[in-house]
Design an enzyme around this catalytic site. Sequence first.
Site, mmCIF file in Angstrom:
data_model
loop_
_atom_site.group_PDB
_atom_site.id
_atom_site.type_symbol
_atom_site.label_atom_id
_atom_site.label_comp_id
_atom_site.label_asym_id
_atom_site.label_seq_id
_atom_site.Cartn_x
_atom_site.Cartn_y
_atom_site.Cartn_z
ATOM 1 N N GLU A 93 0.798 -1.224 0.000
ATOM 2 C CA GLU A 93 0.000 0.000 0.000
ATOM 3 C C GLU A 93 0.838 1.284 0.000
ATOM 4 O O GLU A 93 0.707 2.108 0.899
ATOM 5 C CB GLU A 93 -0.964 -0.026 1.200
ATOM 6 C CG GLU A 93 -1.819 -1.286 1.211
ATOM 7 C CD GLU A 93 -2.799 -1.380 2.377
ATOM 8 O OE1 GLU A 93 -2.696 -0.567 3.307
ATOM 9 O OE2 GLU A 93 -3.661 -2.270 2.339
ATOM 10 N N ASN A 115 1.801 -4.489 -3.418
ATOM 11 C CA ASN A 115 0.433 -4.933 -3.159
ATOM 12 C C ASN A 115 -0.376 -3.703 -2.730
ATOM 13 O O ASN A 115 0.079 -2.933 -1.887
ATOM 14 C CB ASN A 115 0.505 -5.964 -2.014
ATOM 15 C CG ASN A 115 -0.802 -6.615 -1.670
ATOM 16 O OD1 ASN A 115 -1.484 -7.148 -2.549
ATOM 17 N ND2 ASN A 115 -1.164 -6.607 -0.380
ATOM 18 N N HIS A 161 -10.487 -5.851 -1.988
ATOM 19 C CA HIS A 161 -11.486 -5.787 -0.902
ATOM 20 C C HIS A 161 -12.688 -5.025 -1.452
ATOM 21 O O HIS A 161 -12.689 -3.798 -1.475
ATOM 22 C CB HIS A 161 -10.908 -5.068 0.326
ATOM 23 C CG HIS A 161 -9.799 -5.818 0.981
ATOM 24 N ND1 HIS A 161 -10.016 -7.010 1.648
ATOM 25 C CD2 HIS A 161 -8.475 -5.570 1.064
ATOM 26 C CE1 HIS A 161 -8.868 -7.459 2.128
ATOM 27 N NE2 HIS A 161 -7.912 -6.608 1.781
ATOM 28 N N GLU A 204 -6.233 -10.471 -1.832
ATOM 29 C CA GLU A 204 -6.964 -10.395 -0.557
ATOM 30 C C GLU A 204 -8.468 -10.312 -0.795
ATOM 31 O O GLU A 204 -9.182 -9.582 -0.100
ATOM 32 C CB GLU A 204 -6.497 -9.173 0.256
ATOM 33 C CG GLU A 204 -4.995 -9.144 0.484
ATOM 34 C CD GLU A 204 -4.515 -7.980 1.365
ATOM 35 O OE1 GLU A 204 -5.348 -7.265 1.944
ATOM 36 O OE2 GLU A 204 -3.288 -7.802 1.458
ATOM 37 N N ASP A 246 -12.213 -10.193 -0.781
ATOM 38 C CA ASP A 246 -13.449 -10.412 -0.026
ATOM 39 C C ASP A 246 -14.478 -9.412 -0.551
ATOM 40 O O ASP A 246 -14.113 -8.393 -1.134
ATOM 41 C CB ASP A 246 -13.275 -10.346 1.510
ATOM 42 C CG ASP A 246 -12.555 -9.126 2.039
ATOM 43 O OD1 ASP A 246 -12.531 -8.071 1.354
ATOM 44 O OD2 ASP A 246 -12.010 -9.198 3.166
HETATM 45 C C1 XIL Z 1 -5.645 -6.804 8.098
HETATM 46 C C2 XIL Z 1 -5.938 -8.075 8.889
HETATM 47 O O1 XIL Z 1 -6.923 -8.826 8.196
HETATM 48 C C3 XIL Z 1 -6.401 -7.733 10.292
HETATM 49 O O2 XIL Z 1 -6.542 -8.922 11.075
HETATM 50 C C4 XIL Z 1 -5.379 -6.793 10.963
HETATM 51 O O3 XIL Z 1 -5.879 -6.388 12.231
HETATM 52 C C5 XIL Z 1 -5.133 -5.569 10.094
HETATM 53 O O4 XIL Z 1 -4.705 -5.993 8.798
HETATM 54 N N1 XIL Z 1 -4.644 -4.730 3.499
HETATM 55 C C6 XIL Z 1 -3.623 -5.608 3.798
HETATM 56 C C7 XIL Z 1 -3.816 -6.593 4.907
HETATM 57 O O5 XIL Z 1 -2.604 -5.653 3.077
HETATM 58 O O6 XIL Z 1 -2.600 -6.888 5.582
HETATM 59 C C8 XIL Z 1 -4.859 -6.125 5.913
HETATM 60 O O7 XIL Z 1 -5.080 -7.174 6.844
HETATM 61 C C9 XIL Z 1 -6.138 -5.764 5.175
HETATM 62 C C10 XIL Z 1 -5.892 -4.603 4.221
#
Ligand code: XIL
Length: 344
Positions: free
Chosen positions: A140, A181, A217, A245, A247
């Site tokens: 990020e 990422n 996400h 990631e 969802d």
């Molecule tokens: C999130 C986890 O899912 C949580 O359990 C933690 O508290 C915070 O991080 N982007 C990312 C991930 O790259 O590492 C993040 O994961 C979600 C957003």
Amino acid sequence: MLSSTTLLAILSALALTSVQSAPADKDSLDSLANKAGKRYLGTAIQSYQLVNNPQYVQILESQFDAITPENEMKWEVVEPTEGNFDFSGTDKIVTEAKKTGSIIRGHNICWDSQQVLKNHIDAVIGRYKDDLAYFDIVNEPLNENGTYKANVWYNVLGESYIETALRYAHEVAPKMKLCINDYNIETVNAKSKAMAKLSAKLLAKKAPLHCMGFESHFIGGETPRDIPASMRQFSDLGLEVPMTELDVRIPVIANDQPANATVAKAQVDDYYTSISACLGNEMCPGVSIWQFADPTSWIPGVFPGYGAALLYDAEYKPKSTYYVVQQALRDGKKTATHFKGCKV
Ligand code: XIL
């Protein structure tokens, strides 16, 4: 995108299938993804679930062939104080992955200043250099308008921190694929365009960048329709474009129940759209979802009012989202372009 007739057919099939137990192995998400030409179908996990949650382990081992440590490899967990490493969580995950032959995506590296960065990379990547296929080296890095985030790295080292971290990591693990990422790059916008420019600049300098992770996400009904076009911005440069990631969150009432039928339908459609985007790009190695069962999802804690974002419900029973992912993978067997990895 799914036509409404197909969607209806799937939804009515679900009503019949939801009482059945977990599907047989030939229909597992990973084997369907493999048959559709993909390298893997993965998920994020937390190591403590491996110790005390047999249902969780059963689904993990039967459905997925790639693992991302959700938090265990993050700086604050693996190096809680400078020079002191705690590999206990990650070791459990690596052992589990080896047991089933799953690949591992390391996640993630950057924090603090240069020597500290080198020590961290030596210790973490050095330890797992033969075990991990991919690693999110920089997580990020950009703001929504495409400028660099003023994180501790940028403030201390300037924009070169990305190149520096990639080069250190490549020295330590010359066979590992190294990724940036980020989120909100899944559509063609200021952020993804700036990221593509940054990628091209790094590649022109022969920096060891191999992949651009699309976090994905998404929100039910708001998932971008131009994921393929955004992926092309990077795959045309020769980068792999894993979805890292995935969802799809929706508004919920108590206990992860969808707020209404409209959002539930939109979510199913969005899962299909997302999986299909990866299937349609020969440089997408696979999709990793961010945990697989609603009770272990990060969503309710971070986005109040939202949830039900994953493939299994509170009883670890597959949901309509599970079956639509299966459907997308099955459809992909006929139409998907087979994965063509980049060279390291
Ligand atoms: C999130 C986890 O899912 C949580 O359990 C933690 O508290 C915070 O991080 N982007 C990312 C991930 O790259 O590492 C993040 O994961 C979600 C957003």
